[in-house]
Design an enzyme around this catalytic site. Structure first.
Site, PDB file in Angstrom:
ATOM      1  N   SER A 215       0.908  -1.310  -0.079  1.00 33.72           N
ATOM      2  CA  SER A 215       0.160   0.109   0.058  1.00 33.72           C
ATOM      3  C   SER A 215       0.824   1.232  -0.091  1.00 33.72           C
ATOM      4  O   SER A 215       1.535   1.495   0.888  1.00 33.72           O
ATOM      5  CB  SER A 215      -0.872   0.018   1.240  1.00 33.72           C
ATOM      6  N   GLU A 216       0.783   2.169  -0.818  1.00 34.00           N
ATOM      7  CA  GLU A 216       1.765   3.264  -1.159  1.00 34.00           C
ATOM      8  C   GLU A 216       1.822   4.015  -0.019  1.00 34.00           C
ATOM      9  O   GLU A 216       2.839   4.788  -0.174  1.00 34.00           O
ATOM     10  CB  GLU A 216       1.233   4.005  -2.402  1.00 34.00           C
ATOM     11  N   ASN A 217       0.972   4.390   0.985  1.00 34.41           N
ATOM     12  CA  ASN A 217       1.120   5.216   2.024  1.00 34.41           C
ATOM     13  C   ASN A 217       2.165   4.375   3.183  1.00 34.41           C
ATOM     14  O   ASN A 217       2.071   5.110   4.211  1.00 34.41           O
ATOM     15  CB  ASN A 217      -0.471   5.325   2.622  1.00 34.41           C
TER      16      ASN A 217
END
Lengths: 218, 238
Positions: free
Chosen positions: A46-48
């Site tokens: 997840s990019e966060n």
């Protein structure tokens, strides 16, 4: 019959391999997580700042400090790790993610993708999409083959502002699975009950059709 | 403030020196990991003409949305601004200057800024509107865009644990942009859930060394959830 969103996700999930690190975009790509073949170990990025995203929490385990790229509360699996956004995009831009699945408004025969901006309409931003398409080698774009009026979204040249230039090699639509190479869409599989003629009529860009086009198997 | 003790007791002290037209970095992804108290105090201060660098713009009544509502932000540098009606209205009316930046490029611009690197080449955005007017170069057969790094007058950071010397530990996905921003402020102010004495944090586990941090304030956080999602009950049984 055109594929449902769930079937589309299910077919994409067949492209996973044991041990893959996978980034799933928002929308249909998110559904792919529900169809990871049993017994297969896959880590969702997840990019966060999360590698090893798990399912949604319960009311008891919900944690405001643990969300996904869609800002939804999630959980972390055993073996997960947390890190900064710079580290996250080092993974993405550096080509360390094995499979990226994301949506699009349009793709074209050059492998360019438009997914973030419709001029005249509100611009919300590209988020991480430009980095994802620039960094990943193995990308599957999931999208509807045509809009509601029947206009093709698979074009000779993208008309909307690009998210990435010449970076998409595979497209899974509600009608067909295609590879993009040598300036054309190459038909690999068709949705069960969908004819080659229908796919041809809804593909504005050059479409190469082999002699035999198998139906997708679920 | 004395020596290496960076703890301040009030938000006035924490944001002393922040004036109109400055550039601020604000940590967080959506509403996750934002320095809530520092944002609220900027609203109270009424500073305006700010250039705000943050991945998102908050929601209408929380986070950076509060500053937007008071028209305190003149320029916003962000990657995604979808959840904020005030923002949309100010952007469409031209009141607010918006520089949309790909998320990974934004993160790297801040990392580079803090690390003393003025610019870098990235493939992200090549051939797209983002590259308009920017220098491009072909390196080993691939095309890249030159992106400038970012620094700020104030970096506003939210941490989980801090010691009084400004060593920081972040929690879960509340880290996001906070670690890079901590390195890229002329003055870095940290709002921490807990402040402990030096030696109480294991040096092996420090995410941000205290050298980057100027001020630390202890706070309690609302931690508002933007998209509250839980497992459907039948899935719990599964």
């Amino acid at each position: 019959m055109a594929l449902s969103r769930e079937q589309l996700a299910q077919r994409v999930a067949q492209e996973m391999q044991d041990g893959f690190y996978v980034n799933l975009g928002i929308g249909i790509p998110t559904l792919v997580a529900n169809y990871i073949p049993q017994g297969m170990s896959v880590m969702l990025q997840s990019e966060n700042g999360l590698l090893g995203m798990g399912e949604f929490p319960t009311e008891e385990t919900i944690d405001a400090d643990l969300i996904n790229a869609g800002k939804q509360t999630v959980t972390a699996v055993d073996g997960a790790s947390f890190f900064s956004s710079a580290e996250s995009f080092a993974m993405i831009r550096g080509g360390h993610v094995d499979l990226t699945v994301l949506g699009a408004f349009e793709v074209d025969v050059n492998g360019s993708i438009a997914s973030w901006m419709i001029p005249g309409k509100l611009i919300k931003g590209m988020g991480g999409a430009m980095d994802l398409v620039a960094g990943a080698d193995n990308i599957i774009v999931t999208m509807m083959h045509a809009d509601k009026k029947g206009n093709s979204k698979l074009l000779p040249l993208c008309e909307l502002p690009l998210t990435g230039y010449g970076c998409i090699k595979r497209v899974m639509t509600d009608l067909a699975f295609m590879e993009i190479k040598d300036g054309a869409f190459h038909l690999l599989e068709r949705a069960p009950g969908v004819s080659v003629e229908e796919i041809q009529s809804k593909t504005a860009g050059k479409l190469v059709v082999p002699e035999h086009v198998p139906e997708m198997v679920f | 403030m004395a020596g290496l003790n960076k703890v301040v007791q009030s938000y006035e002290e924490a944001l002393q020196g922040l004036t109109n037209d400055m550039t601020i970095m604000v940590g967080g992804f959506g509403l996750c990991g934002i320095p809530e108290g520092l944002i609220n105090h900027m609203v109270k201060m009424g500073v305006s003409g700010l250039t705000a660098i943050s991945n998102n713009a908050g929601v209408d009544d929380f986070g950076l949305g509060l500053l937007l509502k008071q028209r305190q932000i003149a320029t916003m540098i962000a990657s995604y601004v979808g959840e904020n009606a005030t923002f949309e209205q100010q952007m469409l009316s031209g009141e607010l200057n918006v520089i949309l930046t790909p998320q990974g490029t934004l993160a790297e611009k801040i990392r580079a800024g803090g690390a003393g690197i003025p610019a870098f080449f990235t493939a992200t955005g090549y051939g797209t509107p983002i590259a308009d007017g920017k220098e491009t170069r072909e390196i080993k057969g691939r095309h890249y865009v030159l992106e400038d790094s970012l620094t700020s007058d104030f970096a506003l950071v939210r941490a989980w644990k801090a010691d009084t010397m400004g060593n920081l530990i972040f929690r879960k996905t509340a880290a996001n942009f906070n670690p890079m921003m901590a390195t890229a402020g002329k003055i870095t102010v940290v709002e921490a859930e807990e402040i402990v004495q030096p030696g109480e944090l294991d040096p092996n586990h420090i995410h941000t060394p205290g050298i980057y941090v100027d001020r630390v304030i202890q706070a309690s956080f609302e931690k508002r959830i933007e998209q509250r999602t839980v497992k459907p009950t039948d899935a719990v049984a599964k």
